[in-house]
Scaffold this motif. Structure first.
Motif, PDB file in Angstrom:
ATOM      1  N   SER A  68       8.260   8.505  20.190  1.00 44.18           N
ATOM      2  CA  SER A  68       8.485   7.063  21.602  1.00 44.18           C
ATOM      3  C   SER A  68      10.696   6.662  21.249  1.00 44.18           C
ATOM      4  O   SER A  68      10.888   6.537  22.225  1.00 44.18           O
ATOM      5  CB  SER A  68       7.654   6.044  21.415  1.00 44.18           C
ATOM      6  OG  SER A  68       6.249   6.139  21.363  1.00 44.18           O
ATOM      7  N   LEU A  69      10.460   6.317  20.533  1.00 49.54           N
ATOM      8  CA  LEU A  69      11.679   6.079  19.799  1.00 49.54           C
ATOM      9  C   LEU A  69      12.588   7.329  20.678  1.00 49.54           C
ATOM     10  O   LEU A  69      14.032   6.895  21.163  1.00 49.54           O
ATOM     11  CB  LEU A  69      12.336   6.036  18.773  1.00 49.54           C
ATOM     12  CG  LEU A  69      11.363   4.585  17.907  1.00 49.54           C
ATOM     13  CD1 LEU A  69      11.964   4.324  16.452  1.00 49.54           C
ATOM     14  CD2 LEU A  69      12.312   2.868  18.857  1.00 49.54           C
ATOM     15  N   TYR A  70      12.197   8.313  20.208  1.00 52.08           N
ATOM     16  CA  TYR A  70      13.170   9.774  19.961  1.00 52.08           C
ATOM     17  C   TYR A  70      13.140   9.791  21.419  1.00 52.08           C
ATOM     18  O   TYR A  70      14.109   9.880  22.698  1.00 52.08           O
ATOM     19  CB  TYR A  70      12.621  10.808  19.807  1.00 52.08           C
ATOM     20  CG  TYR A  70      13.744  12.028  20.178  1.00 52.08           C
ATOM     21  CD1 TYR A  70      14.575  12.283  19.110  1.00 52.08           C
ATOM     22  CD2 TYR A  70      12.792  12.853  20.690  1.00 52.08           C
ATOM     23  CE1 TYR A  70      15.334  13.508  19.311  1.00 52.08           C
ATOM     24  CE2 TYR A  70      13.987  14.467  21.426  1.00 52.08           C
ATOM     25  CZ  TYR A  70      14.888  14.582  20.663  1.00 52.08           C
ATOM     26  OH  TYR A  70      15.643  15.400  20.835  1.00 52.08           O
ATOM     27  N   VAL A  71      12.244  10.177  22.358  1.00 49.63           N
ATOM     28  CA  VAL A  71      12.025   9.426  24.316  1.00 49.63           C
ATOM     29  C   VAL A  71      13.164   9.005  25.176  1.00 49.63           C
ATOM     30  O   VAL A  71      13.589   8.455  25.611  1.00 49.63           O
ATOM     31  CB  VAL A  71      10.459  10.200  24.905  1.00 49.63           C
ATOM     32  CG1 VAL A  71      10.659   9.939  25.792  1.00 49.63           C
ATOM     33  CG2 VAL A  71      10.363  11.424  23.840  1.00 49.63           C
ATOM     34  N   MET A  72      12.664   7.871  24.425  1.00 47.06           N
ATOM     35  CA  MET A  72      13.603   6.519  24.751  1.00 47.06           C
ATOM     36  C   MET A  72      14.690   6.594  24.725  1.00 47.06           C
ATOM     37  O   MET A  72      15.248   5.193  25.225  1.00 47.06           O
ATOM     38  CB  MET A  72      12.447   5.083  24.901  1.00 47.06           C
ATOM     39  CG  MET A  72      11.191   5.113  25.180  1.00 47.06           C
ATOM     40  SD  MET A  72      10.155   3.506  25.070  1.00 47.06           S
ATOM     41  CE  MET A  72       8.863   3.743  25.875  1.00 47.06           C
ATOM     42  N   ASN A  73      14.994   6.494  23.665  1.00 42.68           N
ATOM     43  CA  ASN A  73      16.976   6.962  23.207  1.00 42.68           C
ATOM     44  C   ASN A  73      16.793   5.502  22.378  1.00 42.68           C
ATOM     45  O   ASN A  73      18.137   5.552  22.544  1.00 42.68           O
ATOM     46  CB  ASN A  73      17.437   7.199  24.428  1.00 42.68           C
ATOM     47  CG  ASN A  73      18.774   7.947  23.731  1.00 42.68           C
ATOM     48  OD1 ASN A  73      19.580   8.162  22.927  1.00 42.68           O
ATOM     49  ND2 ASN A  73      19.873   8.204  24.520  1.00 42.68           N
ATOM     50  N   LEU A  74      16.368   5.389  21.758  1.00 41.52           N
ATOM     51  CA  LEU A  74      16.443   3.959  21.596  1.00 41.52           C
ATOM     52  C   LEU A  74      17.200   4.019  19.891  1.00 41.52           C
ATOM     53  O   LEU A  74      17.076   4.548  19.068  1.00 41.52           O
ATOM     54  CB  LEU A  74      15.025   2.670  21.234  1.00 41.52           C
ATOM     55  CG  LEU A  74      14.359   2.982  22.206  1.00 41.52           C
ATOM     56  CD1 LEU A  74      13.368   1.703  22.288  1.00 41.52           C
ATOM     57  CD2 LEU A  74      15.201   2.304  24.098  1.00 41.52           C
ATOM     58  N   ASP A  75      18.255   3.149  19.687  1.00 41.09           N
ATOM     59  CA  ASP A  75      19.037   2.825  18.581  1.00 41.09           C
ATOM     60  C   ASP A  75      18.817   2.327  17.898  1.00 41.09           C
ATOM     61  O   ASP A  75      19.104   1.181  17.856  1.00 41.09           O
ATOM     62  CB  ASP A  75      20.613   3.706  18.544  1.00 41.09           C
ATOM     63  CG  ASP A  75      21.261   3.169  17.744  1.00 41.09           C
ATOM     64  OD1 ASP A  75      20.867   3.601  16.656  1.00 41.09           O
ATOM     65  OD2 ASP A  75      22.612   3.510  17.555  1.00 41.09           O
TER      66      ASP A  75
ATOM     67  N   ARG B 237      13.413  -0.711  28.281  1.00 39.78           N
ATOM     68  CA  ARG B 237      12.719   0.196  27.208  1.00 39.78           C
ATOM     69  C   ARG B 237      12.823  -0.160  25.914  1.00 39.78           C
ATOM     70  O   ARG B 237      11.460   0.053  25.400  1.00 39.78           O
ATOM     71  CB  ARG B 237      13.488   1.248  26.992  1.00 39.78           C
ATOM     72  CG  ARG B 237      13.848   2.098  28.345  1.00 39.78           C
ATOM     73  CD  ARG B 237      14.282   3.596  28.329  1.00 39.78           C
ATOM     74  NE  ARG B 237      15.463   3.570  27.483  1.00 39.78           N
ATOM     75  CZ  ARG B 237      16.752   3.454  28.088  1.00 39.78           C
ATOM     76  NH1 ARG B 237      16.628   3.437  29.309  1.00 39.78           N
ATOM     77  NH2 ARG B 237      17.725   3.367  27.293  1.00 39.78           N
ATOM     78  N   ARG B 238      13.333  -1.161  25.081  1.00 37.81           N
ATOM     79  CA  ARG B 238      13.567  -1.105  24.286  1.00 37.81           C
ATOM     80  C   ARG B 238      12.235  -2.647  24.245  1.00 37.81           C
ATOM     81  O   ARG B 238      11.220  -2.694  22.823  1.00 37.81           O
ATOM     82  CB  ARG B 238      14.711  -2.063  23.205  1.00 37.81           C
ATOM     83  CG  ARG B 238      16.050  -1.842  23.052  1.00 37.81           C
ATOM     84  CD  ARG B 238      16.751  -2.203  22.956  1.00 37.81           C
ATOM     85  NE  ARG B 238      18.321  -1.296  22.580  1.00 37.81           N
ATOM     86  CZ  ARG B 238      17.843  -0.402  22.107  1.00 37.81           C
ATOM     87  NH1 ARG B 238      17.659  -0.812  20.437  1.00 37.81           N
ATOM     88  NH2 ARG B 238      19.239  -0.055  21.809  1.00 37.81           N
ATOM     89  N   LEU B 239      12.077  -3.809  25.003  1.00 39.14           N
ATOM     90  CA  LEU B 239      10.300  -3.946  25.168  1.00 39.14           C
ATOM     91  C   LEU B 239       9.856  -3.886  25.812  1.00 39.14           C
ATOM     92  O   LEU B 239       8.736  -3.562  24.690  1.00 39.14           O
ATOM     93  CB  LEU B 239      11.590  -5.337  26.604  1.00 39.14           C
ATOM     94  CG  LEU B 239      12.142  -6.669  26.245  1.00 39.14           C
ATOM     95  CD1 LEU B 239      12.216  -7.516  27.533  1.00 39.14           C
ATOM     96  CD2 LEU B 239      12.130  -7.338  25.200  1.00 39.14           C
ATOM     97  N   TYR B 240       9.303  -2.128  26.306  1.00 38.21           N
ATOM     98  CA  TYR B 240       8.414  -1.747  26.238  1.00 38.21           C
ATOM     99  C   TYR B 240       7.919  -1.348  24.752  1.00 38.21           C
ATOM    100  O   TYR B 240       6.961  -0.925  24.750  1.00 38.21           O
ATOM    101  CB  TYR B 240       8.625  -0.817  27.371  1.00 38.21           C
ATOM    102  CG  TYR B 240       8.457  -0.988  28.307  1.00 38.21           C
ATOM    103  CD1 TYR B 240       8.292  -2.493  28.718  1.00 38.21           C
ATOM    104  CD2 TYR B 240       9.444  -0.627  29.647  1.00 38.21           C
ATOM    105  CE1 TYR B 240       8.399  -2.657  29.802  1.00 38.21           C
ATOM    106  CE2 TYR B 240       9.385  -0.982  31.078  1.00 38.21           C
ATOM    107  CZ  TYR B 240       9.306  -2.291  31.109  1.00 38.21           C
ATOM    108  OH  TYR B 240       9.263  -2.794  32.807  1.00 38.21           O
ATOM    109  N   PHE B 241       8.666  -0.420  23.907  1.00 38.23           N
ATOM    110  CA  PHE B 241       8.674  -0.057  22.862  1.00 38.23           C
ATOM    111  C   PHE B 241       8.376  -1.099  22.177  1.00 38.23           C
ATOM    112  O   PHE B 241       6.677  -0.832  21.346  1.00 38.23           O
ATOM    113  CB  PHE B 241       9.136   0.560  21.729  1.00 38.23           C
ATOM    114  CG  PHE B 241       9.175   1.176  21.213  1.00 38.23           C
ATOM    115  CD1 PHE B 241       8.497   1.948  20.662  1.00 38.23           C
ATOM    116  CD2 PHE B 241       9.749  -0.048  19.251  1.00 38.23           C
ATOM    117  CE1 PHE B 241       8.209   2.512  19.512  1.00 38.23           C
ATOM    118  CE2 PHE B 241       9.858   0.651  18.670  1.00 38.23           C
ATOM    119  CZ  PHE B 241       8.833   1.511  18.293  1.00 38.23           C
TER     120      PHE B 241
END
Length: 327
Positions: A224-231, A303-307
């Motif tokens: 999920s972190l990779y797909v959402m491209n979250l750093d 996206r961060r909040l969704y994660f």
């Protein structure tokens, strides 16, 4: 002419016809040949003479090795005893040269094994997550059950390195999740025994099932972190630690179910689900959402909040899935 009886008689010798006339000694000897003079008594006292060399009587030959004259040869008792006794090995190992060689070889072997182990297992990182004490464990357990009154959720740093859990109660650790997982397997066996459904195989099935679901959950979060491209500043061990806190509530819910049955189980499950979700949302927000939002767009912030919501919301579902079938 007068003949004297003392004069020896010339002529043929008198033939001795009766052997008994020679006296008692002659009766025990063999008959002598009357046609031989000065006959000698055989030295074997009547035994049949053996022709050839006078070879002493030997035992029958043993077929195989050593059938020759050396068949009765025996190795001296003391030959090689200095090299076959344990004292020789002790004396050899006590030599400084041998000791130094053994120490160097052992150090090289340990160093090679340590390098190969640390190549795949982050030992130094694990030391950070297990650096806990009794005060931290009690404080963290209280924070998991009563997170609503806690105000400061930030993790303090020292020289760009986060403080160890023993000095920072907001830091994630692996000690509580590990001990909670082992306790969960033991309590599962206890609950199954109370309901008369315990078998030795059930412990292995319960442990392997929980471990498999934990790995699947961790893989889903990483993807999920990779797909959402979250750093983010979250590491794999951070996610594993935060996801492992659910076993604390599962253990309490199963113990309460022994006295209050399903009603007690659902009461504890609902309360700890709410407290754990609140704890994860506040803890992950510091690690996923940075303090400054100027460099992030609105979509990235969502996206961060969704994660965060996904990680916090999946924990009650997994708690129920891994514990309800034991009742």
């Amino acid at each position: 002419m007068n003949y004297s009886h003392t004069t020896p008689r010339r002529g043929k010798p008198k033939r001795l016809v009766d052997p008994s006339a020679a006296g008692p000694a002659a009766s025990t000897s063999m008959p002598q040949n009357p046609y031989m003079y000065n006959q000698q008594v055989p030295p074997n006292n009547g035994m049949m003479p053996q022709y050839g060399f006078n070879v002493p009587e030997q035992q029958p030959p043993i077929y195989g090795f050593n059938t020759g004259p050396m068949q009765n040869y025996q190795t001296p008792v003391n030959q090689g005893s200095d090299y076959s006794t344990p004292q020789f090995a002790t004396q050899l190992l006590a030599q400084p040269v041998v000791t130094d060689m053994a120490v160097q070889y052992g150090n090289a072997l340990v160093g090679s094994g340590k390098y190969q182990f640390e190549k795949y297992v982050p030992v130094k990182a694990l030391r950070y997550y297990f650096a806990v004490d009794t005060d931290y464990v009690l404080t963290k357990l209280a924070l998991l059950f009563f997170p609503f009154t806690h105000k400061d959720w930030s993790v303090k740093y020292e020289q760009d390195v986060p403080l160890q859990p023993r000095y920072e109660k907001n830091a994630p650790d692996m000690y509580i999740p590990t001990m909670a997982f082992l306790t969960y397997v033991a309590i599962a066996g206890l609950v199954l025994g109370v309901h008369e459904r315990f078998t030795p195989e059930q412990l292995g099935i319960t442990a392997s099932s929980a471990l498999a679901w934990g790995i699947i959950e961790l893989v889903v979060h990483i993807i999920s972190l990779y797909v959402m491209n979250l750093d983010t500043s979250l590491s794999t061990l951070d996610l594993l630690a935060y996801c492992g806190y659910k076993y604390v509530g599962m253990n309490v819910a199963l113990l309460i179910s022994l006295a209050l049955r399903k009603f007690g189980y659902y009461m504890v499950w609902l309360y700890f689900s709410a407290s754990l979700a609140f704890f994860l949302m506040r803890s992950l927000k510091i690690r996923v959402v940075p303090q400054s939002h100027s460099s992030y767009t609105a979509s990235g912030h969502k996206r961060r909040l969704y994660f965060i919501l996904f990680v916090a919301g999946i924990q009650p579902v997994l708690m129920w899935w891994l514990s309800y079938h034991l009742l």
